[in-house]
Motif scaffolding. Structure first.
Motif, PDB file in Angstrom:
ATOM      1  N   THR A  45       0.824  -1.213   0.000  1.00  0.00           N
ATOM      2  CA  THR A  45       0.000   0.000   0.000  1.00  0.00           C
ATOM      3  C   THR A  45       0.857   1.262   0.000  1.00  0.00           C
ATOM      4  OG1 THR A  45      -2.141   0.737   0.802  1.00  0.00           O
ATOM      5  CG2 THR A  45      -0.433   0.461   2.465  1.00  0.00           C
ATOM      6  N   THR A  46       2.133   1.120   0.377  1.00  0.00           N
ATOM      7  CA  THR A  46       3.044   2.272   0.313  1.00  0.00           C
ATOM      8  C   THR A  46       3.092   2.844  -1.109  1.00  0.00           C
ATOM      9  OG1 THR A  46       4.361   1.439   2.150  1.00  0.00           O
ATOM     10  CG2 THR A  46       5.463   2.937   0.620  1.00  0.00           C
ATOM     11  N   SER A  47       2.973   1.969  -2.112  1.00  0.00           N
ATOM     12  CA  SER A  47       3.067   2.449  -3.501  1.00  0.00           C
ATOM     13  C   SER A  47       1.823   3.240  -3.916  1.00  0.00           C
ATOM     14  CB  SER A  47       3.262   1.269  -4.454  1.00  0.00           C
ATOM     15  OG  SER A  47       2.104   0.459  -4.456  1.00  0.00           O
ATOM     16  N   LYS A  48       0.788   3.254  -3.077  1.00  0.00           N
ATOM     17  CA  LYS A  48      -0.452   3.955  -3.424  1.00  0.00           C
ATOM     18  C   LYS A  48      -0.590   5.292  -2.710  1.00  0.00           C
ATOM     19  CE  LYS A  48      -1.638   0.058  -5.387  1.00  0.00           C
ATOM     20  NZ  LYS A  48      -1.693  -0.129  -6.799  1.00  0.00           N
ATOM     21  N   ALA A  49       0.313   5.595  -1.803  1.00  0.00           N
ATOM     22  CA  ALA A  49       0.153   6.786  -0.954  1.00  0.00           C
ATOM     23  C   ALA A  49       0.324   8.067  -1.762  1.00  0.00           C
ATOM     24  CB  ALA A  49       1.150   6.747   0.199  1.00  0.00           C
ATOM     25  N   ALA A  50      -0.351   9.112  -1.265  1.00  0.00           N
ATOM     26  CA  ALA A  50      -0.274  10.421  -1.927  1.00  0.00           C
ATOM     27  C   ALA A  50       0.976  11.195  -1.523  1.00  0.00           C
ATOM     28  CB  ALA A  50      -1.521  11.240  -1.589  1.00  0.00           C
ATOM     29  N   GLY A  51       1.704  10.691  -0.546  1.00  0.00           N
ATOM     30  CA  GLY A  51       2.973  11.324  -0.160  1.00  0.00           C
ATOM     31  C   GLY A  51       2.831  12.485   0.807  1.00  0.00           C
ATOM     32  N   GLY A 306      -6.026   6.773 -12.882  1.00  0.00           N
ATOM     33  CA  GLY A 306      -6.224   6.754 -11.436  1.00  0.00           C
ATOM     34  C   GLY A 306      -5.759   5.430 -10.855  1.00  0.00           C
ATOM     35  N   TRP A 307      -5.791   5.355  -9.524  1.00  0.00           N
ATOM     36  CA  TRP A 307      -5.459   4.103  -8.855  1.00  0.00           C
ATOM     37  C   TRP A 307      -6.252   4.018  -7.552  1.00  0.00           C
ATOM     38  CZ3 TRP A 307      -1.897   8.213  -8.797  1.00  0.00           C
ATOM     39  CH2 TRP A 307      -1.500   8.683  -7.552  1.00  0.00           C
ATOM     40  N   ALA A 308      -6.236   2.830  -6.963  1.00  0.00           N
ATOM     41  CA  ALA A 308      -6.873   2.652  -5.655  1.00  0.00           C
ATOM     42  C   ALA A 308      -5.897   1.911  -4.762  1.00  0.00           C
ATOM     43  CB  ALA A 308      -8.163   1.854  -5.794  1.00  0.00           C
ATOM     44  N   GLY A 309      -6.001   2.161  -3.471  1.00  0.00           N
ATOM     45  CA  GLY A 309      -5.140   1.465  -2.520  1.00  0.00           C
ATOM     46  C   GLY A 309      -5.896   1.210  -1.238  1.00  0.00           C
ATOM     47  N   LEU A 310      -5.286   0.425  -0.366  1.00  0.00           N
ATOM     48  CA  LEU A 310      -5.933   0.054   0.892  1.00  0.00           C
ATOM     49  C   LEU A 310      -5.284   0.794   2.048  1.00  0.00           C
ATOM     50  CD1 LEU A 310      -6.155  -3.786   0.276  1.00  0.00           C
ATOM     51  CD2 LEU A 310      -8.069  -2.152   0.335  1.00  0.00           C
TER      52      LEU A 310
END
Ligand SMILES: Cc1cc2nc3c(=O)[nH]c(=O)nc-3n(C[C@H](O)[C@H](O)[C@H](O)COP(=O)(O)OP(=O)(O)OC[C@H]3O[C@@H](n4cnc5c(N)ncnc54)[C@H](O)[C@@H]3O)c2cc1C
Length: 386
Positions: A45-51, A306-310
């Motif tokens: 999920t780190t790869s999905k974070a907005a930073g 777009g993308w989605a993450g948990l």
């Protein structure tokens, strides 16, 4: 890399949290630290974070985590040899309701006492920061100029790189499938690539934390919830940089990423137990509606992807950090919700110090793994900002 047969400590999970813990353990001089990652480092999920990185949190413990972590991001390049893309773009909360503003004012008093620069500004001043904003339905905004962003992939890579240089071993493609416990003490674990004997196991499995907890009979209240982020085609009509801007009334937030605008509808979706988060393209409409209300100029923009993450959420929105109740040799660093990236530097340090010194280096009662059994959930959750 081959799987070692023994280790002094095994970190389960190569996200930003696990990599920070492995680095800090190795930096403190612990030998034979092993990190096991079922896929690739940073691919969870780190790869999905907005930073996003902010000091605007509701509790003293979290604010201290933020301030320490911001210090690390500021000197990350020198310490880790990796440019984390750290920028102080600020966080801007747009407030429409008096009760919401009162909540902010209480939190601001605490934040300022701890040295955070945060202020209530007028809607007109918010518009000076982001000229494209519609502000006629706002009563105020809350501005943290020292908040900002950095790259989750870069930061994770920096921790992993230094951890390796300090002797930690990182094995990718190794899924932990069982944890061996005898008479309440951990003996080691089994993985898809073989067995490892170890007296200490650290659960840093992100959205899979509850699943890994069940391997030792723990019932961890870490609930993965899906959130989407969409992005536009290059859109110079909103020139960057703009603060990470969160519309409290709708949950929508946005910022610029190079020439594009990132938009999140701020959704919190239960998608069950299977731990996959495909994009629901139906969510574009909700994101666009919320975006157009706040940034009418986006009518001219086009969504490019777009993308989605948990987000691994707990019932009170605070992480779980500490020894697993009733078990020797199991430590938990899970449930970081929407702020695991920004708190990863402080998390790694406190976990390593707690494990090597035998006691927490600061008051970490907020994150006590036993609190849910006691029903102690009456915390101010603060804004759900990322
Ligand atoms: C849309 C979105 C936006 C976000 N924005 C922000 C933000 O702006 N700022 C912020 O601070 N945070 C943000 N977050 C939250 C942040 O992404 C997480 O809190 C953080 O990445 C959690 O890191 P982690 O290391 O715990 O989890 P992960 O990165 O998921 O790492 C856990 C790792 O464990 C591995 N694993 C799981 N089970 C096993 C097993 N059995 N054996 C071996 N390996 C295993 C997984 O493969 C995974 O790589 C956001 C999250 C989402 C979804």
């Amino acid at each position: 890399m081959d799987l070692p047969r023994t280790a002094n400590a095994v970190v389960i999970g190569g996200g930003v949290v696990g990599c920070s813990i492995a680095y800090h353990l190795a930096r403190r001089g612990l030998r034979d630290v092993l990190l096991l990652e079922r896929e690739a480092v940073g691919s969870g999920t780190t790869s999905k974070a907005a930073g996003g990185i902010r000091a605007q949190f509701p509790t003293e413990t979290e604010i201290r985590f933020s301030l320490e972590s911001i210090g690390v991001f500021e000197r990350f390049r020198e310490e880790f040899g990796v440019d984390p893309g750290y920028r102080k773009i600020g966080y801007l909360f747009l407030v429409s309701e008096a009760a919401d503003l009162r909540g902010f004012e209480e939190r601001i008093a605490l934040q300022r006492r701890l040295g955070v620069d945060v202020r209530v500004i007028t809607p007109a001043e918010a518009r000076e920061l982001v000229p494209a904003l519609r502000v006629d339905d706002l009563i105020a905004a809350v501005w943290g100029p020292n908040d900002g962003l950095a790259g989750p992939a870069e930061v994770t890579a920096g921790f992993a790189r230094r951890a390796r240089e300090l002797g930690a071993r990182i094995v990718e493609g190794a899924e932990v499938t069982a944890i061996e416990v005898e008479r309440g003490r951990v003996q080691g674990l089994r993985t898809s690539r073989g067995a490892v004997a170890a007296p200490l196991v650290i659960n840093a499995a992100g959205p899979a934390a509850a699943r890994v907890g069940r391997l030792v009979g723990l019932d961890l209240p870490v609930h993965p919830r899906r959130r989407h982020i969409f992005f536009t085609e290059p859109f110079p009509e909103i020139p960057g940089p703009v603060p990470l801007t969160n519309d409290r009334a709708s949950g929508f937030y946005f910022r610029k990423e190079l020439e594009q605008v990132l938009l999140s509808p701020g959704d919190v979706q239960d998608i069950g137990e299977d731990l996959v988060a495909p994009v629901d393209w139906g969510m574009v409409e909700e994101a666009v509606q919320k975006a157009l209300h706040r940034l009418p100029i986006l009518e001219k923009a086009r969504i490019a992807g777009g993308w989605a993450g948990l987000r691994p959420l707990t019932p009170d929105d605070h992480a779980i950090i500490g020894p697993a109740p009733g078990l020797e040799g199991v430590f938990l660093a899970v449930g970081f919700g929407g702020h695991g990236f920004q708190h990863s530097p402080a998390t790694g340090r406190v976990v390593a110090e707690w494990l090597l010194d035998g006691k927490p280096p600061m008051d970490l009662a907020l994150f006590d793994p036993g609190r849910f059994r006691r029903g102690a959930l009456a915390h101010d959750r603060g804004p759900d900002a990322e």
